[in-house]
Motif scaffolding. Structure first.
Motif, mmCIF file in Angstrom:
data_model
loop_
_atom_site.group_PDB
_atom_site.id
_atom_site.type_symbol
_atom_site.label_atom_id
_atom_site.label_comp_id
_atom_site.label_asym_id
_atom_site.label_seq_id
_atom_site.Cartn_x
_atom_site.Cartn_y
_atom_site.Cartn_z
ATOM 1 N N LEU A 98 5.924 4.198 9.789
ATOM 2 C CA LEU A 98 5.510 4.351 8.720
ATOM 3 C C LEU A 98 6.612 3.858 7.708
ATOM 4 O O LEU A 98 5.948 3.014 6.241
ATOM 5 N N GLY A 99 7.753 3.106 8.101
ATOM 6 C CA GLY A 99 8.646 2.932 7.465
ATOM 7 C C GLY A 99 7.823 1.320 7.648
ATOM 8 O O GLY A 99 7.787 0.448 6.814
ATOM 9 N N LEU A 100 7.474 0.509 8.356
ATOM 10 C CA LEU A 100 6.807 -0.811 8.787
ATOM 11 C C LEU A 100 6.061 -0.455 7.651
ATOM 12 O O LEU A 100 5.256 -1.864 7.452
ATOM 13 N N ALA A 124 2.143 11.091 0.288
ATOM 14 C CA ALA A 124 1.718 12.481 1.022
ATOM 15 C C ALA A 124 1.683 12.331 1.981
ATOM 16 O O ALA A 124 2.471 12.679 2.666
ATOM 17 N N LEU A 125 0.724 11.303 2.886
ATOM 18 C CA LEU A 125 1.108 11.094 4.306
ATOM 19 C C LEU A 125 2.624 10.943 5.123
ATOM 20 O O LEU A 125 2.673 11.460 5.959
ATOM 21 N N LEU A 196 -2.581 16.569 7.088
ATOM 22 C CA LEU A 196 -2.691 15.225 7.172
ATOM 23 C C LEU A 196 -3.984 14.909 7.406
ATOM 24 O O LEU A 196 -4.392 13.229 7.194
ATOM 25 N N VAL A 197 -5.066 15.147 8.176
ATOM 26 C CA VAL A 197 -6.013 15.431 8.703
ATOM 27 C C VAL A 197 -6.630 14.561 7.129
ATOM 28 O O VAL A 197 -7.745 13.515 6.710
ATOM 29 N N HIS A 203 -7.211 8.456 2.395
ATOM 30 C CA HIS A 203 -6.751 7.772 2.375
ATOM 31 C C HIS A 203 -7.672 6.321 2.777
ATOM 32 O O HIS A 203 -7.437 5.217 2.600
ATOM 33 N N ILE A 204 -8.032 6.660 4.491
ATOM 34 C CA ILE A 204 -8.805 5.767 3.985
ATOM 35 C C ILE A 204 -9.859 5.300 4.521
ATOM 36 O O ILE A 204 -10.815 3.869 4.080
ATOM 37 N N ALA A 205 -10.647 6.696 3.833
ATOM 38 C CA ALA A 205 -12.219 6.451 2.640
ATOM 39 C C ALA A 205 -12.297 5.017 1.760
ATOM 40 O O ALA A 205 -12.177 4.054 1.228
#
Lengths: 699, 195
Positions: A98-100, A124-125, A196-197, A203-205
């Motif tokens: 997440l940090g990266l 949010a994730l 999360l899902v 997020h991906i969309a």
């Protein structure tokens, strides 16, 4: 054949278009290694979901069963250690990734218009993932999770206005227990993963809608997701999995096994609670704020709110508003500020984390508390594997363990006067000395092997200490520490450990013995020793009032063989007497009277001088009926003033009654501990515990 | 980033990778993906199948708190089997885990005692003694058996499961009876021990 099947499915679903869209996504600027982090996070989440569901088949969320089921997963089930290890280290890998990912997004400027929403969903994730870490930490219901959660939820409870209500809701009441576990479990396995899902899909969309943020001059380079970027992603995922699996294997075969502390014990007073490493910076922020804000005359609770709500909230707000920086400043400057903020944040977090770790590493009290906690964890796991976990729950493993509980009862009730294997009540004091304090000692006492600094520190910290040994020796299991023996002004013996740089001085003071050594009390060995030499410090050597045995020994004509017979008589016929057998009935038993040692207690025998009566109290000695049995010892502890025991002594000379001071379970554990009736530890004890390995009880 | 030197070709739509490299990417991706799947999958499946490898300790003969002399000929007596039960991670103190029916046979017959599992071979309910004292009846689906264990109706697939009695323990009427407490698969015509 396969072709026909896929055609058949294609006609009915049109799946090829979906696969095509997924794999043939254009990547302007070409495939790059720096785009792998999102895929790595998704893959890591899938592994968490898989291992999590596997563990759900066994895990049981209640205060009585959680620890046991996690123990069972980790130590009994096939590959349970591997599944739990992947989940344990996978969670930490997700935080790193997440940090990266966040850093890559900020560096590339991908948080900016038109990708604001994607940035917000990403944030949010981040919080959902942190929430998963926080809730998962509690589920084993071990000391580590219990105390970390208690601290975390108390922080939440300190938030203004809604804090207390929110805390009570989350904890499921004001006590931590079944309701807390079931709530955290629900959050961990249902609410947060579903959230999360859902967020991830959006997020991906959104990512697909806008594409990657590529360097500006590479606009015309067009690559597709398959196969090059997929290959890059897969290599990176392989690396992540290899690290996580490697850590699991290392911990299992080279370390102490996948971590599991002792079962949660709300009564423990010295558990060194620390959050998981990725929350350490926030933890340290709370520690440091009062120091930083000394001049501002803020109250403790104001500082608390500042550290737990205001500062993290401000950071979050800045992150959320980061895309709007472009409206205030020129693009380049805005990006520069954003990157600068990120680096400042990362640098600050790293600094605080390092500071927290360094503070703990330099603190001997933390190291010892940590060692005790680790030992309790190992003991609990040993007891679970040898005797199984009782239905009342894993917390009773240590609570009913004679070694753990008995030793603690002995320390808190008996060692003020008695000793155990020569060891009285140990009081540890710890002093930190400054160079200025050390410099004030002009002429420290000479002790061989100690540096000048260490000698000054010793004299500064313990002015009344007088060394009895001329030289210092290395402290066991503590490199760079030296030990000096001596006494204090009360004549109590003191062991002093000094760190070689003189910063730390630690003194272990043993109480003065005024009663017998209780190690093995009630066993044949203890009795034989008493009969051999009642004046020994182990028996009545330090007990001024109890002179009867010493007087007997002076004039005794009994041979060693006859003393052995007395011990045998007690082992066979006295210590084994059941509690419900009346003495008058026992004394008429032919096998009792036929024993060769019985005559010493019959009229004219040496023992009968004082201990003649088995049924009624003796005038100047305790009644020995049942001596060495658990019930005799219990009655002695509860009613030493009874005529059957030491009622003949003045109140100031005899042992005080412990009725009402010990619980039944505590008394039971104590008596078993004295007799050595417990499962011996399967590893050498650390220096912080002075418990002896178990001896065999008398038959 | 600086613009590429003038000697290099100008930026243009990316040339697709040559087929050989694309094949390598595809192959390596599938290989690594497969490796990860195996690394996580094999332990995962083994973990899931863990109960299949676990055998309940059958433990051999159990000593009952009863001697032959305390039994009347032809009067069945139900005796609980008390033992320490382990349920996954929990170990319970001694408690009844099942029961057996003991039927003392008439004088002179061999063996002098027959023991049956109280578990109905039909679906595993505990069989009871009927009011007449001469029939075992299952309360669930009315399976019925004679005192020698034979079936009285076609509901159960096999007779009551007879349990082995330690012959030495019933050679005298005064020694405690020892019975091998076993469970068998229900619903099958064969008597198959559960392990």
């Amino acid at each position: 054949m396969l072709k026909r099947l896929s055609d058949w499915i294609e006609e009915r679903t049109g799946y090829r278009r979906i696969v095509h869209e997924a794999l043939d996504e254009p990547i302007p600027g070409g495939a790059r290694w720096r785009y792998v982090f999102g895929s790595c996070l998704t893959a890591a989440f899938l592994i968490q979901a898989l291992t999590g569901v596997l563990m759900m088949t066994t895990y049981s969320p209640s205060a009585t069963t959680a620890w046991g089921s996690v123990y069972y997963i980790t130590h009994v089930m096939d590959f349970g250690w591997f599944v739990r290890g992947l989940h344990h280290f996978g969670a930490q890998a997700m935080v790193v990734l997440l940090g990266l990912h966040l850093a890559q997004v900020v560096l590339a400027g991908a948080y900016r218009s038109p990708r604001e929403f994607n940035w917000w969903f990403g944030l949010a994730l981040l919080f959902v993932t942190m929430g998963l870490g926080l809730t998962g930490y509690l589920l084993p219901w071990d000391q580590k999770g219990y105390w970390a959660t208690k601290v975390a939820t108390n922080i939440m409870g300190n938030a203004p206005l809604i804090g207390p209500t929110l805390q009570k809701l989350l904890v499921g009441g004001s006590e931590y227990g079944n309701q807390t576990l079931t709530r955290f479990y629900t959050l961990h396995v249902a609410v947060l993963p579903a959230l999360l899902v859902g967020l991830l899909v959006i997020h991906i969309a959104l990512f697909r809608k806008h594409g990657v943020t590529h360097p500006p001059q590479t606009r015309d380079l067009i690559d597709r997701f398959w196969p090059k970027q997929v290959f890059f992603d897969t290599v990176a995922i392989t690396l992540v999995v290899a690290i996580v699996a490697g850590l699991t294997l290392w911990e299992q075969f080279r370390g102490h096994g996948i971590p599991l502390d002792a079962p949660a014990d709300p009564a423990s007073s010295d558990y060194p609670a620390r959050p998981e490493w990725y929350f350490l910076s926030l933890f340290q922020l709370l520690n440091q704020l009062p120091l930083w804000l000394q001049g501002f005359s803020l109250s403790a609770s104001q500082i608390e709110v500042l550290g737990t709500v205001v500062i993290p909230g401000t950071i979050l707000l800045i992150l959320v508003l980061l895309p709007f920086l472009d409206r205030l400043f020129p693009r380049r400057l805005a990006h520069f500020l954003a990157v600068g903020f990120l680096f400042a944040l990362a640098g600050g977090a790293l600094h605080l984390t390092w500071q927290a770790l360094a503070t703990d590493a330099a603190d001997p009290a933390f190291a010892q508390a940590r060692a005790r906690a680790a030992e309790a964890g190992r003991r609990a796991q040993q007891l679970a594997s040898t005797s199984g976990i009782p239905p009342q729950g894993a917390s009773s493993l240590l609570r009913d363990d004679p070694l753990t509980r008995g030793h603690s009862e002995l320390s808190s009730h008996c060692l003020g006067c008695h000793v155990h294997n020569g060891q009285g009540l140990l009081t540890t004091t710890r002093h930190e000395t400054s160079p200025a304090q050390r410099d004030q000692i002009p002429d420290p006492p000479a002790i061989d092997g100690l540096t000048d600094d260490a000698r000054r520190a010793l004299a500064a910290a313990l002015p009344t200490f007088r060394p009895t040994s001329a030289s210092a020796n290395p402290t066991p299991s503590r490199p760079n520490w030296l030990r000096v023996e001596g006494v204090n002004q009360l004549g109590e013996s003191v062991l002093v450990d000094v760190s070689s740089d003189g910063r730390w001085v630690e003194a272990q003071t043993s109480s003065r013995q005024t009663a017998s050594d209780l190690a093995g009390f009630g066993t044949s060995a203890w009795l034989r020793g008493l009969l051999e030499n009642p004046s020994d410090d182990r028996y009545f050597g330090k007990v001024q009032a109890a002179g009867g045995m010493r007087r007997w020994k002076k004039n005794s004509k009994l041979t060693a063989e006859e003393l052995d017979q007395i011990v045998d008589f007690f082992a066979r016929h006295v210590s084994t007497i059941p509690e419900d057998l009346p003495a008058s009935e026992w004394i008429d038993q032919p096998e009792v009277q036929a024993h060769p040692a019985y005559r010493h207690f019959a009229e004219g025998g040496e023992c009968a001088t004082c201990h003649a009566d088995w049924v009624f109290p003796n005038e100047e000695a305790p009644n020995l009926y049942g001596w060495g049995s658990a019930w005799w010892t219990r009655r002695m502890i509860l009613r030493p003033q009874a005529p059957h025991f030491y009622g003949f002594l003045d109140e100031s000379d005899r042992m005080p009654s412990f009725a009402g001071k010990l619980t039944d379970a505590g008394l039971h554990a104590l008596i078993r501990y004295l007799r050595g009736d417990y499962i011996p530890p399967d590893h050498p004890q650390t220096a912080s515990s002075d418990a002896e390995p178990g001896r065999q009880p008398t038959p | 980033m600086t613009a590429p030197a003038s000697s290099s070709p100008p930026l243009s739509p990316l040339q697709p990778d040559p087929p050989s490299r694309r094949r390598f990417y595809a192959l390596a991706t599938n290989l690594l993906g497969g490796l990860i799947a195996l690394l996580v999958g094999i332990p995962g499946v083994r973990f899931l199948l863990d109960p299949l490898g676990r055998r309940q300790d059958q433990g051999g003969f159990r000593t009952l708190p009863l001697t032959l002399a305390e039994l009347e000929v032809g009067v069945p007596r139900q005796v609980p089997i008390v033992e320490v039960r382990t349920d996954a991670w929990v170990k319970y103190p001694p408690e009844p885990v099942g029961s057996v029916w003991l039927v003392r046979q008439s004088e002179g017959s061999q063996p002098p005692l027959v023991a049956f599992s109280a578990e109905c071979p039909h679906l595993g309910c505990a069989v009871n003694l009927a009011a007449d004292g001469q029939t075992f009846i299952c309360p669930c689906h009315a399976s019925a058996f004679r005192l020698d264990g034979q079936r009285l109706n076609e509901i159960p697939p096999r007779p009551l499961d007879q349990l082995e009695v330690d012959p030495e323990s019933i050679a005298s009427t005064q020694t405690p009876i020892r019975v091998k407490f076993e469970r068998f698969r229900t619903g099958s015509e064969e008597k198959i021990p559960l392990a």
